[in-house]
Design an enzyme around this catalytic site. Structure first.
Site, PDB file in Angstrom:
ATOM      1  CD  GLU A 154       4.287   0.817   6.964  1.00  0.00           C
ATOM      2  OE1 GLU A 154       4.946   1.172   7.948  1.00  0.00           O
ATOM      3  OE2 GLU A 154       3.923   1.625   6.079  1.00  0.00           O
ATOM      4  CG  ASP A 173      -0.220  -0.024   2.548  1.00  0.00           C
ATOM      5  OD1 ASP A 173       0.821  -0.699   2.636  1.00  0.00           O
ATOM      6  OD2 ASP A 173      -0.683   0.643   3.497  1.00  0.00           O
TER       7      ASP A 173
HETATM    8 ZN   LIG Z   1       6.639   2.388   4.069  1.00  0.00          ZN
END
Ligand SMILES: [Zn+2]
Length: 486
Positions: free
Chosen positions: A186, A119
């Protein structure tokens, strides 16, 4: 008087000798290696794969608005088409929308884990037009791959897979099992990605020797007194803690204001917090950073840093001039939100502020809370920790482990002349989740950046040089050969 002068002089001379002796005795901790002779690498081909990966806007907006499943699926399909040997040889699992590859080794020793994430962060509204290339174009121009995620962290994702693909093409197989874990959230927490992968490891009884995740990039021209590029290998991560201060007092008309109001009480509390910063100290990861860097410095700074038992007040003041160095030495205090009032002629009843702390390993959020209560010393100020934000700092991973040595050696072989050092990582990564199943967690990005490049990460015009991308692949190849040994 004469005798005192003589004694004074003798003490001074002894101190000077001691200091010079300490500075002179420091020897380099850098692994001595030869530059790597590596087969030629198709960096342009890797750049094209990264460009296509960037085209997928796998944006994590918030913990409740994760990257669209369709985009993540598209990214997975692109990776499958681009790295056929990886997908034919390694066991592949989709955990939620995260990816887990198992590259089985024959050895019964603990596996090693490499992480990256799929992401990316959003484009700050209003800055879309400021990009030289559209942020999701993945354009390849002027020797760079452009777009959101070029470095953070699709660059690592693609470089790791390209390294494994090329090792497979050479017939390489790891002695130890290698796990590749690529989270999908994340940027907003890691709670449905890395945390779920770690749950899976725990359920399967997998205990890893160590983890290499994204982290500090290599930097040039940023560390004072060191001319060579520096590779600060993150061995610890700071904690995170936000506290709300609020004051509720009678308001009223501004024509007849009381001596004190919610706003004045809050401001006084904020001033007292500012006057009592959490003290700086040189220990843990940051002390290790300077232990490794000091021997590489010219004599003057080496003298000062080899003798912090005496020079610490001076050193601390000089470090305070750099926000990043200062943040490596203390729990930082940042006033991020202040709210009160709605109308120019009404004294507001309530005033509130948010203060964000980044917690130095060794400090605790409970100690910070106690420090705040003492510093404020006013019962009219209500202090509420935002519990969802609370994350304690991580432990400090070893800088004398086999795995750390493999990272340091690969850096020195692939980037000759670069100075490696353990360091504190000032951001947050999925890496912290892996502490549950791994002895050591390291945070490092094998990409060289200058002070001009750093704001591009999470900012405008994120890009990676094709050459740097190729070097990152060479780093991961070399690292895997060293770290996956029995
Ligand atoms: Zn990162």
């Amino acid at each position: 008087v004469k005798r005192y002068a003589r004694v004074g002089l003798a003490i001074f001379a002894a101190l000077a000798l001691l200091m010079i002796g300490r500075a002179a005795r420091l020897s380099s901790k850098q692994p001595a290696v030869a530059a790597l002779a590596d087969p030629p690498l198709d960096a342009d081909g890797v750049a094209r794969i990264l460009g296509k990966a960037i085209e997928r806007p796998t944006i994590s907006e918030s913990p409740t608005s994760l990257a669209p499943a369709a985009e993540l699926e598209g990214l997975r399909a692109h990776l499958a088409a681009s790295f056929p040997k990886v997908h034919a040889t390694l066991q592949r699992e989709v955990v939620g929308d995260s990816l887990l590859f198992t590259w089985k080794g024959a050895s019964a020793r603990k596996p090693i884990i490499l992480c990256a994430h799929q992401d990316v962060v959003p484009i700050e509204p209003g800055t879309e037009g400021k990009w030289r290339k559209p942020p999701f174009s993945g354009a390849i121009e002027d020797g760079f791959v452009w777009g959101r995620g070029a470095v953070d962290d699709k660059g690592s994702l693609v470089a790791i897979l390209a390294a494994v693909e090329s090792l497979l093409a050479e017939g390489f197989s790891p002695e130890r099992t290698v796990l590749l874990a690529f989270g999908h959230d994340e940027e907003v927490s890691g709670k449905t990605g890395a945390a779920k992968i770690v749950d899976l490891f725990a359920a399967r009884g997998i205990a890893a020797e160590a983890v290499l995740d994204e982290g500090n990039p290599m930097v040039s021209g940023i560390v004072p007194n060191v001319k060579a590029p520096v590779a600060p290998i993150g061995v610890a991560e700071k904690g995170y803690f936000t506290v709300r201060l609020s004051v509720d007092m009678p308001g009223g008309h501004s024509s007849t204001p009381a001596a004190e109001s919610s706003v004045s009480v809050l401001l006084a509390a904020l001033a007292r917090i500012r006057a009592a910063p959490i003290p700086a100290r040189l220990d843990g990861a940051t002390a290790a950073f300077f232990d490794w860097l000091t021997p590489e410095m010219p004599f003057g700074p080496r003298l000062a840093l080899a003798n912090t038992w005496l020079t610490w007040p001076l050193v601390r003041r000089s470090f305070a001039r750099s926000a990043a160095l200062d943040a490596s030495l203390r729990t930082t205090t940042a006033l991020t939100v202040v709210k009160a009032g709605v109308k120019d002629n009404v004294v507001p009843r309530t005033a509130e502020a948010l203060i964000n702390f980044r917690v130095l390993p060794g400090d605790t959020t409970a100690a910070i809370q106690a420090h705040l209560v003492r510093a404020i010393g006013d019962a009219r100020v209500t202090l509420t920790p935002l519990e969802a934000s609370r994350a304690e700092p991580t432990a400090v991973s070893r800088s004398d482990s086999r795995f750390f040595h493999a990272i340091a050696t690969a850096v020195r072989e692939v980037f000759p002349g670069t100075i490696v050092a353990p360091a504190l990582f000032l951001g947050a990564t999925d890496g912290r989740q892996y502490a549950r199943v791994a002895e050591d967690v390291y945070r490092f990005q094998p990409i060289l950046m200058t002070s001009e490049d750093l704001p591009r990460i999470h900012g405008t015009d994120e890009r990676v040089a094709i050459r740097s991308l190729g070097d990152a692949v060479r780093f991961y190849r070399r690292f895997l050969r060293l770290a996956a040994k029995d």
